[in-house]
Design a protein around this motif. Structure first.
Motif, PDB file in Angstrom:
ATOM      1  N   LEU A 208       4.854  11.519  -1.157  1.00 40.79           N
ATOM      2  CA  LEU A 208       5.241  12.856  -1.587  1.00 40.79           C
ATOM      3  C   LEU A 208       4.330  13.830  -0.855  1.00 40.79           C
ATOM      4  N   GLN A 209       4.901  14.645   0.034  1.00 43.09           N
ATOM      5  CA  GLN A 209       4.123  15.538   0.884  1.00 43.09           C
ATOM      6  C   GLN A 209       4.165  16.969   0.357  1.00 43.09           C
ATOM      7  N   ASP A 210       3.149  17.758   0.732  1.00 42.32           N
ATOM      8  CA  ASP A 210       3.247  19.205   0.535  1.00 42.32           C
ATOM      9  C   ASP A 210       3.855  19.817   1.796  1.00 42.32           C
ATOM     10  N   GLU A 211       3.571  21.082   2.076  1.00 47.17           N
ATOM     11  CA  GLU A 211       4.224  21.748   3.210  1.00 47.17           C
ATOM     12  C   GLU A 211       3.508  21.529   4.538  1.00 47.17           C
ATOM     13  N   GLN A 212       2.296  20.959   4.511  1.00 42.47           N
ATOM     14  CA  GLN A 212       1.493  20.808   5.726  1.00 42.47           C
ATOM     15  C   GLN A 212       1.812  19.483   6.408  1.00 42.47           C
ATOM     16  N   PRO A 231      11.574  19.044   1.959  1.00 36.73           N
ATOM     17  CA  PRO A 231      11.544  19.299   0.512  1.00 36.73           C
ATOM     18  C   PRO A 231      12.500  18.381  -0.252  1.00 36.73           C
ATOM     19  N   GLY A 232      12.031  17.898  -1.406  1.00 32.11           N
ATOM     20  CA  GLY A 232      12.856  17.067  -2.262  1.00 32.11           C
ATOM     21  C   GLY A 232      12.941  15.608  -1.860  1.00 32.11           C
ATOM     22  N   SER A 233      12.178  15.222  -0.861  1.00 32.20           N
ATOM     23  CA  SER A 233      12.284  13.849  -0.351  1.00 32.20           C
ATOM     24  C   SER A 233      10.964  13.102  -0.503  1.00 32.20           C
ATOM     25  N   PHE A 234      11.074  11.787  -0.403  1.00 27.32           N
ATOM     26  CA  PHE A 234       9.931  10.925  -0.118  1.00 27.32           C
ATOM     27  C   PHE A 234      10.055  10.447   1.321  1.00 27.32           C
ATOM     28  N   VAL A 235       8.916  10.277   1.991  1.00 24.61           N
ATOM     29  CA  VAL A 235       8.907   9.478   3.210  1.00 24.61           C
ATOM     30  C   VAL A 235       8.671   8.036   2.772  1.00 24.61           C
ATOM     31  N   VAL A 236       9.564   7.144   3.185  1.00 20.17           N
ATOM     32  CA  VAL A 236       9.498   5.736   2.776  1.00 20.17           C
ATOM     33  C   VAL A 236       9.237   4.882   4.008  1.00 20.17           C
ATOM     34  N   ASN A 237       8.372   3.897   3.871  1.00 20.90           N
ATOM     35  CA  ASN A 237       8.178   2.952   4.973  1.00 20.90           C
ATOM     36  C   ASN A 237       8.046   1.529   4.470  1.00 20.90           C
TER      37      ASN A 237
END
Length: 342
Positions: A208-212, A231-237
């Motif tokens: 879960l990331q912020d804007e940076q 926005p609204g996403s997860f990065v998944v790996n």
């Protein structure tokens, strides 16, 4: 690979019978070709996500004395706070401060004959000055585990395996791990290693990331792309356990984090789902059409991947946190040293 951005997958399509097959094909392709993707419409409550980020910022705003009361050096289970440059990746310090939380379980009684990884199970450390942190993170951990296990079953189906193929590996005590992470801004003449290049060790990782921006993915040798916040996403790996279990058909991809510029910081919250510590990872028999494309897992010769989950996880913790290792695992370090001498 000539990709310039990560693919975007909509998890709600998995629950739609008319769209499920297309979603599974997209999932298999993203995991096979890149090993990273954005996941949207994942069902994790947006207000809960915001609350987690707010709690993370409140925690990092505590003064150093308050944070040191829950420092990881007080935990034989590798839980708690670390200052920037305390954790190592490939022997070099990562410029991030972080707070690690695992599954909230009682410590096990460990005899001299028990495997040392049994010491990893235990309670978390929680700051007294922030009582809402515990309830918020444990609620998020529960929600993330439920969503992650759904996605893991989708992976099984994408590989033409039974939907419950991976269930026995995480069982009723999955290795749930949360990291609250703050990356301080760095001057241009300072180290930019927010996190050094590495692979994740478990099944699946969610960020879960912020804007940076800062996360970068190595889609081919020395070819890095930004995982720009969506926005609204997860990065998944994909983690190494899934790569191992599929004989390299699914790809655990090297990634890193570049520090933000001076005057800015970056906040991220990571969730890792791994197998329960007493599991041994098998190689699943894939259909012939898929098995032909399995290239075997790519294990770092300096950090070889083990099928015994508990030992593999402990090995990674010992390497990353040598101060905690020296305090609580001197016997393991001594045994490893004697093996190297022999």
């Amino acid at each position: 690979m000539n990709a310039t951005t990560l693919p975007v997958l909509n998890l709600s399509r998995y629950f739609n019978p008319a769209q499920r097959d297309d979603f599974l094909e997209e999932l298999r392709s993203a995991a096979r070709d890149i090993g990273f993707f954005y996941l949207t419409h994942h069902g994790v409550n947006a207000d809960l996500q915001h609350a987690v980020q707010q709690e993370a910022r409140r925690f990092f705003a505590l003064n150093d004395e308050q944070k040191q009361q829950v420092a990881m050096i007080h935990s034989p289970h590798f839980r708690g706070y670390n200052r920037a440059a305390s954790e190592l990746t490939r022997g070099k310090p990562d410029w991030r401060e972080q707070f690690d939380i695992g599954a909230e379980r009682p410590a096990l009684l460990v005899s001299d004959n028990d495997p040392r990884w049994r010491r990893l199970q235990g309670p978390n450390l929680w700051p007294q000055e922030q009582p809402t942190l515990k309830s918020t993170l444990l609620e998020w951990q529960k929600s993330m585990t439920e969503m992650a296990t759904v996605l893991l079953r989708a992976f099984a189906q994408a590989l033409n395996l039974p939907a419950d193929a991976f269930d026995a590996l995480y069982g009723d005590k999955p290795n749930e791990h949360i990291k609250l992470i703050r990356y301080p801004g760095q001057q241009s003449n300072e180290s930019s290693q927010g996190v050094g290049a590495h692979k994740d060790s478990g099944f699946l990782s969610f960020l879960l990331q912020d804007e940076q921006k800062g996360l970068q993915v190595e889609i081919s040798p020395d070819n890095w792309i930004d995982a720009t916040p969506l926005p609204g996403s997860f990065v998944v790996n994909i983690g190494e356990l899934l790569e191992l279990a599929t004989n390299g058909y699914l790809r655990a991809t090297v990634h890193r984090v570049v520090s933000p510029p001076a005057g800015r910081d970056r906040l991220s919250v990571a969730f890792f789902l791994g197998a329960q510590l007493d599991a041994v990872v098998p190689v699943f028999a894939l259909p012939e059409a898929l098995a032909r494309d399995a290239q075997g897992p790519e294990s770092d010769p300096h950090n070889p991947l083990l099928r015994d989950v508990g030992w593999n996880y402990l090995k990674g913790r010992l390497r990353s946190h040598p101060d905690v290792a020296e305090r609580y695992y001197r016997d393991v370090l001594r045994e490893r040293s004697e093996q190297l001498i022999v």
